[in-house]
Write a protein that holds these residues in place. Sequence first.
Motif, PDB file in Angstrom:
ATOM      1  N   ASP A   1       1.360  34.631   4.347  1.00 44.57           N
ATOM      2  CA  ASP A   1       2.572  35.330   4.772  1.00 44.57           C
ATOM      3  C   ASP A   1       3.755  35.009   3.861  1.00 44.57           C
ATOM      4  N   GLY A   2       4.940  35.454   4.257  1.00 50.23           N
ATOM      5  CA  GLY A   2       6.137  35.286   3.442  1.00 50.23           C
ATOM      6  C   GLY A   2       6.551  33.846   3.215  1.00 50.23           C
ATOM      7  N   THR A   3       6.031  32.911   4.012  1.00 56.10           N
ATOM      8  CA  THR A   3       6.316  31.493   3.804  1.00 56.10           C
ATOM      9  C   THR A   3       5.294  30.873   2.852  1.00 56.10           C
ATOM     10  N   MET A   4       4.367  31.679   2.384  1.00 49.04           N
ATOM     11  CA  MET A   4       3.257  31.284   1.513  1.00 49.04           C
ATOM     12  C   MET A   4       2.259  30.376   2.224  1.00 49.04           C
ATOM     13  N   CYS A   5       2.218  30.489   3.543  1.00 47.52           N
ATOM     14  CA  CYS A   5       1.233  29.769   4.340  1.00 47.52           C
ATOM     15  C   CYS A   5       0.125  30.744   4.728  1.00 47.52           C
ATOM     16  N   ARG A   6      -1.090  30.250   4.689  1.00 47.44           N
ATOM     17  CA  ARG A   6      -2.233  31.088   5.009  1.00 47.44           C
ATOM     18  C   ARG A   6      -2.248  31.443   6.485  1.00 47.44           C
ATOM     19  N   ARG A   7      -2.566  32.686   6.754  1.00 44.39           N
ATOM     20  CA  ARG A   7      -2.736  33.141   8.138  1.00 44.39           C
ATOM     21  C   ARG A   7      -4.223  33.068   8.467  1.00 44.39           C
ATOM     22  N   TYR A   8      -4.513  32.506   9.620  1.00 45.84           N
ATOM     23  CA  TYR A   8      -5.901  32.413  10.073  1.00 45.84           C
ATOM     24  C   TYR A   8      -6.106  33.426  11.175  1.00 45.84           C
ATOM     25  N   TYR A   9      -7.248  34.078  11.144  1.00 49.70           N
ATOM     26  CA  TYR A   9      -7.553  35.139  12.093  1.00 49.70           C
ATOM     27  C   TYR A   9      -8.859  34.829  12.792  1.00 49.70           C
ATOM     28  N   TYR A  10      -9.000  35.395  13.959  1.00 51.98           N
ATOM     29  CA  TYR A  10     -10.288  35.400  14.629  1.00 51.98           C
ATOM     30  C   TYR A  10     -10.392  36.721  15.358  1.00 51.98           C
ATOM     31  N   SER A  11     -11.583  37.068  15.736  1.00 58.40           N
ATOM     32  CA  SER A  11     -11.782  38.343  16.409  1.00 58.40           C
ATOM     33  C   SER A  11     -12.692  38.140  17.597  1.00 58.40           C
ATOM     34  N   ASP A  12     -12.349  38.812  18.676  1.00 62.92           N
ATOM     35  CA  ASP A  12     -13.248  38.803  19.826  1.00 62.92           C
ATOM     36  C   ASP A  12     -14.005  40.113  19.903  1.00 62.92           C
ATOM     37  N   ASP A  13     -13.959  40.873  18.831  1.00 61.10           N
ATOM     38  CA  ASP A  13     -14.600  42.180  18.744  1.00 61.10           C
ATOM     39  C   ASP A  13     -16.047  42.012  18.294  1.00 61.10           C
ATOM     40  N   GLU A  14     -16.968  42.415  19.126  1.00 58.12           N
ATOM     41  CA  GLU A  14     -18.388  42.311  18.782  1.00 58.12           C
ATOM     42  C   GLU A  14     -18.842  43.428  17.857  1.00 58.12           C
ATOM     43  N   ASP A  15     -18.111  44.543  17.835  1.00 55.08           N
ATOM     44  CA  ASP A  15     -18.477  45.693  17.004  1.00 55.08           C
ATOM     45  C   ASP A  15     -18.113  45.411  15.556  1.00 55.08           C
ATOM     46  N   THR A  16     -19.102  45.379  14.670  1.00 52.83           N
ATOM     47  CA  THR A  16     -18.836  45.105  13.265  1.00 52.83           C
ATOM     48  C   THR A  16     -18.878  46.363  12.416  1.00 52.83           C
ATOM     49  N   ASP A  17     -19.058  47.515  13.018  1.00 48.51           N
ATOM     50  CA  ASP A  17     -19.123  48.770  12.270  1.00 48.51           C
ATOM     51  C   ASP A  17     -17.808  49.511  12.455  1.00 48.51           C
ATOM     52  N   ASP A  18     -16.886  49.380  11.472  1.00 44.07           N
ATOM     53  CA  ASP A  18     -15.578  49.985  11.634  1.00 44.07           C
ATOM     54  C   ASP A  18     -15.596  51.485  11.428  1.00 44.07           C
ATOM     55  N   GLU A  19     -16.712  52.062  11.027  1.00 45.14           N
ATOM     56  CA  GLU A  19     -16.753  53.499  10.810  1.00 45.14           C
ATOM     57  C   GLU A  19     -17.084  54.263  12.085  1.00 45.14           C
ATOM     58  N   SER A  20     -17.397  53.554  13.166  1.00 45.15           N
ATOM     59  CA  SER A  20     -17.782  54.231  14.401  1.00 45.15           C
ATOM     60  C   SER A  20     -16.589  54.660  15.236  1.00 45.15           C
ATOM     61  N   ASP A  21     -15.386  54.182  14.901  1.00 44.77           N
ATOM     62  CA  ASP A  21     -14.216  54.581  15.657  1.00 44.77           C
ATOM     63  C   ASP A  21     -13.000  54.668  14.744  1.00 44.77           C
ATOM     64  N   ASP A  22     -11.966  55.328  15.236  1.00 50.64           N
ATOM     65  CA  ASP A  22     -10.754  55.477  14.448  1.00 50.64           C
ATOM     66  C   ASP A  22      -9.661  54.519  14.865  1.00 50.64           C
ATOM     67  N   ASP A  23      -9.881  53.747  15.909  1.00 48.35           N
ATOM     68  CA  ASP A  23      -8.861  52.819  16.368  1.00 48.35           C
ATOM     69  C   ASP A  23      -8.887  51.548  15.522  1.00 48.35           C
ATOM     70  N   VAL A  24      -7.719  51.041  15.236  1.00 58.84           N
ATOM     71  CA  VAL A  24      -7.622  49.774  14.541  1.00 58.84           C
ATOM     72  C   VAL A  24      -7.778  48.689  15.586  1.00 58.84           C
ATOM     73  N   LYS A  25      -8.751  47.835  15.385  1.00 63.88           N
ATOM     74  CA  LYS A  25      -8.970  46.707  16.287  1.00 63.88           C
ATOM     75  C   LYS A  25      -8.531  45.468  15.532  1.00 63.88           C
ATOM     76  N   PRO A  26      -7.322  44.990  15.828  1.00 68.65           N
ATOM     77  CA  PRO A  26      -6.775  43.916  15.011  1.00 68.65           C
ATOM     78  C   PRO A  26      -7.476  42.598  15.194  1.00 68.65           C
ATOM     79  N   CYS A  27      -7.515  41.853  14.107  1.00 71.67           N
ATOM     80  CA  CYS A  27      -7.860  40.447  14.211  1.00 71.67           C
ATOM     81  C   CYS A  27      -6.623  39.783  14.771  1.00 71.67           C
ATOM     82  N   ILE A  28      -6.807  38.726  15.508  1.00 70.55           N
ATOM     83  CA  ILE A  28      -5.696  38.082  16.188  1.00 70.55           C
ATOM     84  C   ILE A  28      -5.323  36.823  15.442  1.00 70.55           C
ATOM     85  N   HIS A  29      -4.049  36.713  15.119  1.00 70.22           N
ATOM     86  CA  HIS A  29      -3.548  35.515  14.455  1.00 70.22           C
ATOM     87  C   HIS A  29      -3.137  34.522  15.530  1.00 70.22           C
TER      88      HIS A  29
END
Length: 157
Positions: A127-155
């Motif tokens: 980010d702007g402080t030059m600190c790494r952002r860590y993400y995780y996801s609780d989304d089991e769907d790994t195929d992003d082409e099956s839907d048009d909704d953005v499912k964000p990773c959560i910081h």
Amino acid sequence: MASTSRTRTGRGRGRGSGSSSLPPPPSTLPLIIEEFFIVVYEDPLVKKELPKKFADYLDGKEPAKVYLRAADCGPRLWTVEVLFDGQGRMYLDKGWEKFAIAHGVDFGWFVHFKYEGDDVLTVKVFDGTMCRRYYYSDDEDTDDESDDDVKPCIHPL
């Protein structure tokens, strides 16, 4: 007073003779571009130009798509179309916007890419402080082409 002469030996810092264990000069090493970064200086949601050396590295095997994987966000791959402009420049195009939104990429941020082969790039976002952002996801769907909704990773906060 008598003068005595002594022979002194150095500790290896001089120009003595002998073989050197230094690596070969950079011009003789093979060019391997595995990691690079971009800094987001303009609208974070528009196509992003990747370094020319990386585009040159892919010369002859330019992919139509790459797959972005956030380093800490599970197995999900984000499909992003790639544009080559015919003048050696390579851009992340359609699909980049979804990735950028889901990961909150903003002005002044630093985005690190590691080429994993098979058109996969692992991405770390700073980010702007030059600190790494860590993400995780609780989304089991790994195929992003099956839907048009953005499912964000959560910081995590």
